[in-house]
Enzyme design. Structure first.
Site, PDB file in Angstrom:
ATOM      1  CB  SER A 122       2.075  10.490   2.720  1.00  0.00           C
ATOM      2  OG  SER A 122       1.378   9.474   3.423  1.00  0.00           O
ATOM      3  CE1 TYR A 141      -0.541   9.125  -2.422  1.00  0.00           C
ATOM      4  CE2 TYR A 141       0.017   8.245  -0.260  1.00  0.00           C
ATOM      5  CZ  TYR A 141      -0.380   9.295  -1.054  1.00  0.00           C
ATOM      6  OH  TYR A 141      -0.620  10.529  -0.485  1.00  0.00           O
TER       7      TYR A 141
END
Length: 278
Positions: free
Chosen positions: A133, A146
């Site tokens: 990501s 995350y």
């Protein structure tokens, strides 16, 4: 002979798109998912599918053995994709919450990859594709758990790439920004499971976060469909020398550039305004 690929997290979004498209392009795809209902859906759509819960070592081993049995002990590629997001301020996240996030997003990926690596070494080739990501190299407020898992995946992947030099096994990181998926829907469930919103000092910010997560359609600018990720996955699978990293979406290119040129303090000021409320 068809190239074989094992994909995790195929119930929706990027994993589902990759499984369906690669199957239609002639790959032999093993599309895995955590929930039995998702496996049944994938089977009904003509894919080879079975359950794989990344938080469960027994499930990982069973899935790996199933693939080996079906391929006579060979596998061209693995696309580690299955993951979830746990929103919340760091100070509100328990050890249990953090452990759960890491079990699925990091430990499960590496356990599966470590089972596959001896197979790839024996056959003399392979592709390991990690769906990271933009949050694997920049941080946003209320995404700490995350963020940490994606930073960990980046570190493990970079190290594997070095350790696999000369082996003809390539490791590639895909680094998307916002992509259309059920990610927000699942994030709401995790936030409400682990955080007592009303008792938190951040309760006003949480209500803004929840409003964003409940938004139908793209909640932030520059959101792209999962096919944008798939194009990079295909290059990582088929290029003679795949890239170590693939940026996807404008925010990834933007923050990748800003991180090179801005001071930490200047970048912090920008990122603090970019997350949490939007």
């Amino acid at each position: 002979m068809k190239k074989t690929i094992l994909i995790t997290g195929c119930s929706s979004g990027i994993g589902y798109c990759a499984a369906k498209t690669l199957h239609n392009h002639g790959y032999r795809v093993f599309a895995t998912a955590r929930r039995p209902a998702s496996v049944e859906m994938l089977l009904n759509e003509g894919l080879e599918s079975f359950q794989l819960d990344l938080a469960d070592s027994n499930s990982i081993n069973l899935a790996f053995k199933s693939v080996m049995r079906l391929t006579n002990g060979e596998l061209y590629a693995v696309f580690n994709n299955g993951a979830y997001g746990l929103p919340g301020a760091i100070e509100d996240l328990s050890r249990e919450a953090l452990r759960g996030q890491f079990e699925t997003n990091v430990f499960g990926w590496q356990e599966l990859t470590n089972l596959i690596l001896p197979v790839m070494r024996k056959q003399g080739y392979g592709r390991i594709i990690q769906n990271s990501s933009v949050l694997g190299f920049v941080s946003l407020p209320f995404r700490g758990a995350y963020n940490a898992t994606k930073y960990a995946i980046e570190g493990l992947s970079d190290t594997m790439r070095l350790e696999l030099t000369g082996s003809n096994i390539f490791v590639s990181l895909i680094e998307p920004g916002p992509i259309e998926s059920r990610f927000r829907e699942n994030a709401v469930k995790m936030l409400l499971k682990y955080v007592d919103v009303e008792k938190s000092i951040h309760h006003e910010r949480y209500h803004k976060v929840l409003k964003r997560l409940h938004t139908k359609g793209p909640a932030v600018p520059f959101t792209l469909p999962p096919e944008a990720v798939l194009r990079r996955v295909i290059h990582a699978l088929e290029a003679k020398k795949p890239h170590p990293r693939y940026y996807v979406t404008f925010p990834t290119f933007l923050f990748g550039t800003l991180k090179r040129f801005l001071s930490t303090r200047a970048l912090d000021a920008l990122l603090a305004k970019s997350g949490g409320d939007h």
